[in-house]
Design a protein around this motif. Structure first.
Motif, PDB file in Angstrom:
ATOM      1  N   ASP A  67       0.823  -1.208   0.000  1.00 45.16           N
ATOM      2  CA  ASP A  67       0.000   0.000   0.000  1.00 45.16           C
ATOM      3  C   ASP A  67       0.858   1.259   0.000  1.00 45.16           C
ATOM      4  O   ASP A  67       0.506   2.260  -0.633  1.00 45.16           O
ATOM      5  CB  ASP A  67      -0.956   0.004   1.195  1.00 45.16           C
ATOM      6  CG  ASP A  67      -2.095  -0.992   1.036  1.00 45.16           C
ATOM      7  OD1 ASP A  67      -2.377  -1.414  -0.104  1.00 45.16           O
ATOM      8  OD2 ASP A  67      -2.702  -1.358   2.064  1.00 45.16           O
ATOM      9  N   VAL A  70       2.143   1.655  -3.589  1.00 48.02           N
ATOM     10  CA  VAL A  70       1.044   2.076  -4.462  1.00 48.02           C
ATOM     11  C   VAL A  70       0.638   3.522  -4.178  1.00 48.02           C
ATOM     12  O   VAL A  70       0.307   4.273  -5.092  1.00 48.02           O
ATOM     13  CB  VAL A  70      -0.154   1.109  -4.324  1.00 48.02           C
ATOM     14  CG1 VAL A  70      -1.390   1.653  -5.021  1.00 48.02           C
ATOM     15  CG2 VAL A  70       0.220  -0.263  -4.873  1.00 48.02           C
ATOM     16  N   ALA A  71       0.706   3.922  -2.917  1.00 47.06           N
ATOM     17  CA  ALA A  71       0.349   5.300  -2.554  1.00 47.06           C
ATOM     18  C   ALA A  71       1.228   6.311  -3.278  1.00 47.06           C
ATOM     19  O   ALA A  71       0.760   7.407  -3.623  1.00 47.06           O
ATOM     20  CB  ALA A  71       0.432   5.494  -1.043  1.00 47.06           C
ATOM     21  N   GLU A  74      -0.356   6.624  -6.654  1.00 51.71           N
ATOM     22  CA  GLU A  74      -1.639   7.340  -6.550  1.00 51.71           C
ATOM     23  C   GLU A  74      -1.423   8.831  -6.354  1.00 51.71           C
ATOM     24  O   GLU A  74      -2.093   9.654  -6.989  1.00 51.71           O
ATOM     25  CB  GLU A  74      -2.462   6.776  -5.389  1.00 51.71           C
ATOM     26  CG  GLU A  74      -2.958   5.366  -5.622  1.00 51.71           C
ATOM     27  CD  GLU A  74      -3.614   4.772  -4.393  1.00 51.71           C
ATOM     28  OE1 GLU A  74      -4.712   4.219  -4.543  1.00 51.71           O
ATOM     29  OE2 GLU A  74      -3.027   4.857  -3.294  1.00 51.71           O
ATOM     30  N   GLU A  75      -0.477   9.191  -5.518  1.00 50.89           N
ATOM     31  CA  GLU A  75      -0.183  10.601  -5.259  1.00 50.89           C
ATOM     32  C   GLU A  75       0.321  11.293  -6.526  1.00 50.89           C
ATOM     33  O   GLU A  75      -0.093  12.401  -6.845  1.00 50.89           O
ATOM     34  CB  GLU A  75       0.833  10.744  -4.123  1.00 50.89           C
ATOM     35  CG  GLU A  75       1.293  12.158  -3.871  1.00 50.89           C
ATOM     36  CD  GLU A  75       0.180  13.112  -3.484  1.00 50.89           C
ATOM     37  OE1 GLU A  75       0.306  14.312  -3.808  1.00 50.89           O
ATOM     38  OE2 GLU A  75      -0.815  12.680  -2.879  1.00 50.89           O
ATOM     39  N   VAL A  77      -0.225  10.432  -9.637  1.00 51.97           N
ATOM     40  CA  VAL A  77      -1.331  10.529 -10.597  1.00 51.97           C
ATOM     41  C   VAL A  77      -2.249  11.694 -10.231  1.00 51.97           C
ATOM     42  O   VAL A  77      -2.640  12.491 -11.086  1.00 51.97           O
ATOM     43  CB  VAL A  77      -2.114   9.195 -10.675  1.00 51.97           C
ATOM     44  CG1 VAL A  77      -3.477   9.375 -11.321  1.00 51.97           C
ATOM     45  CG2 VAL A  77      -1.292   8.154 -11.417  1.00 51.97           C
ATOM     46  N   ARG A  78      -2.587  11.812  -8.960  1.00 49.34           N
ATOM     47  CA  ARG A  78      -3.446  12.927  -8.516  1.00 49.34           C
ATOM     48  C   ARG A  78      -2.759  14.268  -8.736  1.00 49.34           C
ATOM     49  O   ARG A  78      -3.355  15.201  -9.274  1.00 49.34           O
ATOM     50  CB  ARG A  78      -3.789  12.775  -7.036  1.00 49.34           C
ATOM     51  CG  ARG A  78      -4.990  11.914  -6.747  1.00 49.34           C
ATOM     52  CD  ARG A  78      -5.450  12.058  -5.303  1.00 49.34           C
ATOM     53  NE  ARG A  78      -4.406  11.807  -4.324  1.00 49.34           N
ATOM     54  CZ  ARG A  78      -4.062  10.620  -3.867  1.00 49.34           C
ATOM     55  NH1 ARG A  78      -4.676   9.548  -4.289  1.00 49.34           N
ATOM     56  NH2 ARG A  78      -3.101  10.490  -2.968  1.00 49.34           N
ATOM     57  N   ARG A  88      -1.096   6.459 -16.430  1.00 49.28           N
ATOM     58  CA  ARG A  88      -1.165   5.902 -15.079  1.00 49.28           C
ATOM     59  C   ARG A  88      -0.264   4.684 -14.941  1.00 49.28           C
ATOM     60  O   ARG A  88       0.404   4.500 -13.925  1.00 49.28           O
ATOM     61  CB  ARG A  88      -2.606   5.539 -14.728  1.00 49.28           C
ATOM     62  CG  ARG A  88      -3.462   6.761 -14.467  1.00 49.28           C
ATOM     63  CD  ARG A  88      -4.876   6.403 -14.138  1.00 49.28           C
ATOM     64  NE  ARG A  88      -5.612   7.597 -13.756  1.00 49.28           N
ATOM     65  CZ  ARG A  88      -6.668   7.585 -12.961  1.00 49.28           C
ATOM     66  NH1 ARG A  88      -7.115   6.445 -12.460  1.00 49.28           N
ATOM     67  NH2 ARG A  88      -7.273   8.707 -12.666  1.00 49.28           N
ATOM     68  N   ALA A  92       2.818   4.228 -12.349  1.00 50.63           N
ATOM     69  CA  ALA A  92       2.841   3.064 -11.457  1.00 50.63           C
ATOM     70  C   ALA A  92       4.106   2.246 -11.664  1.00 50.63           C
ATOM     71  O   ALA A  92       4.719   1.782 -10.688  1.00 50.63           O
ATOM     72  CB  ALA A  92       1.603   2.200 -11.696  1.00 50.63           C
ATOM     73  N   GLY A 118      -5.218  -0.253  -4.404  1.00 48.27           N
ATOM     74  CA  GLY A 118      -5.207   1.063  -5.029  1.00 48.27           C
ATOM     75  C   GLY A 118      -4.650   1.012  -6.439  1.00 48.27           C
ATOM     76  O   GLY A 118      -5.078   1.773  -7.311  1.00 48.27           O
ATOM     77  N   LEU A 119      -3.696   0.126  -6.696  1.00 48.45           N
ATOM     78  CA  LEU A 119      -3.140  -0.015  -8.044  1.00 48.45           C
ATOM     79  C   LEU A 119      -4.194  -0.577  -8.985  1.00 48.45           C
ATOM     80  O   LEU A 119      -4.324  -0.131 -10.125  1.00 48.45           O
ATOM     81  CB  LEU A 119      -1.896  -0.895  -8.025  1.00 48.45           C
ATOM     82  CG  LEU A 119      -1.184  -1.075  -9.366  1.00 48.45           C
ATOM     83  CD1 LEU A 119      -0.726   0.278  -9.926  1.00 48.45           C
ATOM     84  CD2 LEU A 119      -0.014  -2.029  -9.218  1.00 48.45           C
ATOM     85  N   LEU A 122      -6.513   2.254  -9.691  1.00 45.61           N
ATOM     86  CA  LEU A 122      -5.844   3.267 -10.495  1.00 45.61           C
ATOM     87  C   LEU A 122      -5.900   2.918 -11.979  1.00 45.61           C
ATOM     88  O   LEU A 122      -6.148   3.785 -12.825  1.00 45.61           O
ATOM     89  CB  LEU A 122      -4.384   3.381 -10.034  1.00 45.61           C
ATOM     90  CG  LEU A 122      -3.589   4.586 -10.469  1.00 45.61           C
ATOM     91  CD1 LEU A 122      -4.089   5.835  -9.744  1.00 45.61           C
ATOM     92  CD2 LEU A 122      -2.119   4.359 -10.164  1.00 45.61           C
TER      93      LEU A 122
END
Length: 172
Positions: A67, A70-71, A74-75, A77-78, A88, A92, A118-119, A122
């Motif tokens: 996690d 993956v975070a 995610e960060e 990408v955001r 994406r 990743a 989360g991946l 995503l």
């Protein structure tokens, strides 16, 4: 070797974040095969039993490490506002490659349904269909795992076979 995390917060207590930080450091320095609850406890200067207040078992610890990896994706990408599947997947991939055995850690957590979800989200959110998102996820994890394993083998002096050399599309 990366420096060990501080054991505990300002009150001197061990936290779940401390445990995951230590596990990420061990992963980076030694790889998934050498990541154990005993080793994490040793890095933190505590008995292994102290870890079980924060994670019930090694699989959960690996899921939390997954996690964390993956975070990062995610960060990014955001922060960059990336909406398309290819973009994406590229972000990743970079996050997975920054961590030794990153793909294997995330893959094992996803396989058990304990972490790394989360991946999955995503990629499937950006894919035209859920099936294409699943395919992108499998290709990403498999491809990164393959690259990481080859790189580690070569770093250890293992000679890769002629088939690998002939079909390699990018240097490791």
């Amino acid at each position: 070797m990366s420096s060990p995390p501080r054991a505990g917060s300002s009150r001197g207590r061990l936290s779940a974040t401390d445990v995951v930080d230590a596990a990420v450091g061990i992963l980076q320095d030694f790889g998934m095969g050498d990541l154990s609850m005993r080793r994490v406890a040793s890095v933190l200067g505590v008995q292994a039993s102290a870890l079980y207040w924060h994670v019930p078992d090694k699989q959960t610890l690996l899921a939390r490490v997954a996690d964390r990896i993956v975070a990062e994706a995610e960060e990014a990408v955001r922060h960059r506002g990336i909406a398309d599947l290819a973009g994406r997947a590229e972000v990743a991939e970079a996050a997975l490659l920054r961590h030794r055995d990153g793909a294997d850690v995330v893959l094992s957590a996803l396989a058990l349904g304990l972490g790394g979800l989360g991946l999955h989200a995503l990629l499937t959110e950006a894919a035209p269909t859920p099936e294409e998102g699943e395919r992108a996820l499998a290709l990403l994890l498999g491809g990164v795992s393959l690259r990481q394993q080859r790189a580690q083998a070569e770093a250890l002096g293992v000679r890769v076979g002629p088939d690998v050399q002939r079909h390699r599309t990018d240097p490791l």
